[in-house]
Scaffold this motif. Structure first.
Motif, PDB file in Angstrom:
ATOM      1  N   VAL A 130      -3.632  37.840  34.881  1.00  0.00           N
ATOM      2  CA  VAL A 130      -3.416  36.748  35.926  1.00  0.00           C
ATOM      3  C   VAL A 130      -2.115  36.394  35.493  1.00  0.00           C
ATOM      4  N   ARG A 131      -1.880  35.546  34.311  1.00  0.00           N
ATOM      5  CA  ARG A 131      -0.452  35.056  33.893  1.00  0.00           C
ATOM      6  C   ARG A 131       0.583  35.952  34.128  1.00  0.00           C
ATOM      7  N   PRO A 132       0.608  37.243  33.673  1.00  0.00           N
ATOM      8  CA  PRO A 132       1.655  38.030  33.822  1.00  0.00           C
ATOM      9  C   PRO A 132       2.184  38.361  35.332  1.00  0.00           C
ATOM     10  N   PHE A 133       1.172  38.446  35.961  1.00  0.00           N
ATOM     11  CA  PHE A 133       1.502  38.878  37.482  1.00  0.00           C
ATOM     12  C   PHE A 133       2.065  37.550  38.021  1.00  0.00           C
ATOM     13  N   LEU A 138       7.208  38.323  41.806  1.00  0.00           N
ATOM     14  CA  LEU A 138       7.638  37.323  42.746  1.00  0.00           C
ATOM     15  C   LEU A 138       7.280  37.922  44.234  1.00  0.00           C
ATOM     16  N   PRO A 139       6.576  37.324  45.147  1.00  0.00           N
ATOM     17  CA  PRO A 139       6.376  37.643  46.280  1.00  0.00           C
ATOM     18  C   PRO A 139       7.670  38.415  47.275  1.00  0.00           C
ATOM     19  N   ILE A 140       8.631  37.925  47.208  1.00  0.00           N
ATOM     20  CA  ILE A 140       9.521  38.345  48.002  1.00  0.00           C
ATOM     21  C   ILE A 140      10.568  39.538  47.282  1.00  0.00           C
ATOM     22  N   THR A 141      11.004  39.081  45.996  1.00  0.00           N
ATOM     23  CA  THR A 141      11.919  40.116  45.279  1.00  0.00           C
ATOM     24  C   THR A 141      11.397  41.187  44.562  1.00  0.00           C
ATOM     25  N   GLN A 142      10.162  40.681  43.813  1.00  0.00           N
ATOM     26  CA  GLN A 142       9.236  41.852  43.148  1.00  0.00           C
ATOM     27  C   GLN A 142       7.880  41.613  43.101  1.00  0.00           C
ATOM     28  N   PRO A 143       7.453  42.006  44.508  1.00  0.00           N
ATOM     29  CA  PRO A 143       6.095  41.882  44.769  1.00  0.00           C
ATOM     30  C   PRO A 143       5.062  42.976  44.027  1.00  0.00           C
ATOM     31  N   GLY A 144       3.936  42.136  43.435  1.00  0.00           N
ATOM     32  CA  GLY A 144       3.071  43.107  42.566  1.00  0.00           C
ATOM     33  C   GLY A 144       2.176  43.625  43.588  1.00  0.00           C
ATOM     34  N   PHE A 145       2.079  43.692  44.835  1.00  0.00           N
ATOM     35  CA  PHE A 145       0.898  44.190  45.507  1.00  0.00           C
ATOM     36  C   PHE A 145       1.661  44.748  46.879  1.00  0.00           C
ATOM     37  N   LEU A 146       0.834  45.865  47.275  1.00  0.00           N
ATOM     38  CA  LEU A 146       1.458  46.537  48.398  1.00  0.00           C
ATOM     39  C   LEU A 146       0.962  45.666  49.666  1.00  0.00           C
ATOM     40  N   ALA A 147       1.282  46.094  50.876  1.00  0.00           N
ATOM     41  CA  ALA A 147       1.198  45.234  51.993  1.00  0.00           C
ATOM     42  C   ALA A 147      -0.522  44.864  52.136  1.00  0.00           C
ATOM     43  N   ASP A 148      -1.507  45.830  51.793  1.00  0.00           N
ATOM     44  CA  ASP A 148      -2.834  45.477  52.066  1.00  0.00           C
ATOM     45  C   ASP A 148      -3.202  44.380  51.133  1.00  0.00           C
ATOM     46  N   ASN A 149      -2.399  43.781  50.152  1.00  0.00           N
ATOM     47  CA  ASN A 149      -2.898  42.447  49.177  1.00  0.00           C
ATOM     48  C   ASN A 149      -3.856  42.930  48.245  1.00  0.00           C
ATOM     49  N   VAL A 150      -4.150  44.084  47.838  1.00  0.00           N
ATOM     50  CA  VAL A 150      -4.932  44.473  46.998  1.00  0.00           C
ATOM     51  C   VAL A 150      -4.420  45.610  45.857  1.00  0.00           C
ATOM     52  N   HIS A 151      -3.888  46.781  46.402  1.00  0.00           N
ATOM     53  CA  HIS A 151      -3.239  47.671  45.532  1.00  0.00           C
ATOM     54  C   HIS A 151      -2.079  47.327  45.091  1.00  0.00           C
ATOM     55  N   LEU A 152      -1.766  47.843  43.994  1.00  0.00           N
ATOM     56  CA  LEU A 152      -0.449  47.552  43.237  1.00  0.00           C
ATOM     57  C   LEU A 152       0.645  48.094  43.757  1.00  0.00           C
TER      58      LEU A 152
END
Length: 178
Positions: A130-133, A138-152
């Motif tokens: 959680v902390r590292p994510f 960052l939601p716009i410049t470095q998103p951690g998730f794909l558009a489904d908001n689940v997969h990385l």
């Protein structure tokens, strides 16, 4: 090189681990769509198929949480006990769930507290993602998730792999790279 058995769902299966963890031999045993109880059922087959890993990492529960099943952390207790019985000296790494936007954060925090308790009780390493994510995605410049908001996304896998790498370096300092 460290041989890492990775068990879990699509987040494990879809990782390009040879790219993200080039100094680790990853045995990828992730299955997309799998629930934690299904992983528990196949666990002994996985043990038979991989008799000599240097470390084992488990990341599971994403699909349970998406289906509204909050009580799956209890399944980890028996899984970790079975793994410990078969691999008494192999480090077991239990990953938290990531802070995926598709699930309310309070549910993820509740489940992760339970997973941390299982890890502590069963003498496993708890890898909190959680902390590292929150810090590195960052939601716009470095998103951690794909558009489904689940997969990385690629960035999400980079962050996770970085945490796995740090964990393995602390477990196996003799294999640390300069």
């Amino acid at each position: 090189m460290i041989k890492l058995l990775m068990l879990g769902d699509s987040l494990v299966e879809w990782g390009n681990w040879s790219r993200h963890l080039p100094h680790v031999v990853v045995i990828n045993r992730g299955i997309a769509g799998e629930m934690t109880e299904e992983l528990s059922v196949r666990l002994m087959d996985e043990i038979d198929d991989c008799p000599d890993p240097d470390a084992i990492l488990i990341q599971s529960g994403t699909n349970n949480l998406l289906m509204g099943y909050m009580f799956f952390p209890a399944i980890f207790t028996t899984m970790m006990q079975r793994l410990r019985a078969c691999y008494p000296r192999v480090p077991l790494i239990l990953c938290s769930l990531t802070p995926m936007p598709a699930v309310p954060i309070h549910e993820i925090e509740q489940v992760n507290r339970q997973l941390a308790e299982v890890a502590a009780t069963e003498s496993c390493v708890f890898l909190d993602l959680v902390r590292p994510f929150f810090e590195q995605c960052l939601p716009i410049t470095q998103p951690g998730f794909l558009a489904d908001n689940v997969h990385l996304s690629t960035r999400g896998y980079q962050v996770w792999a970085g945490e796995i790498d740090r964990c393995l370096q602390s477990l196996f300092p003799e294999n640390s790279r300069s």
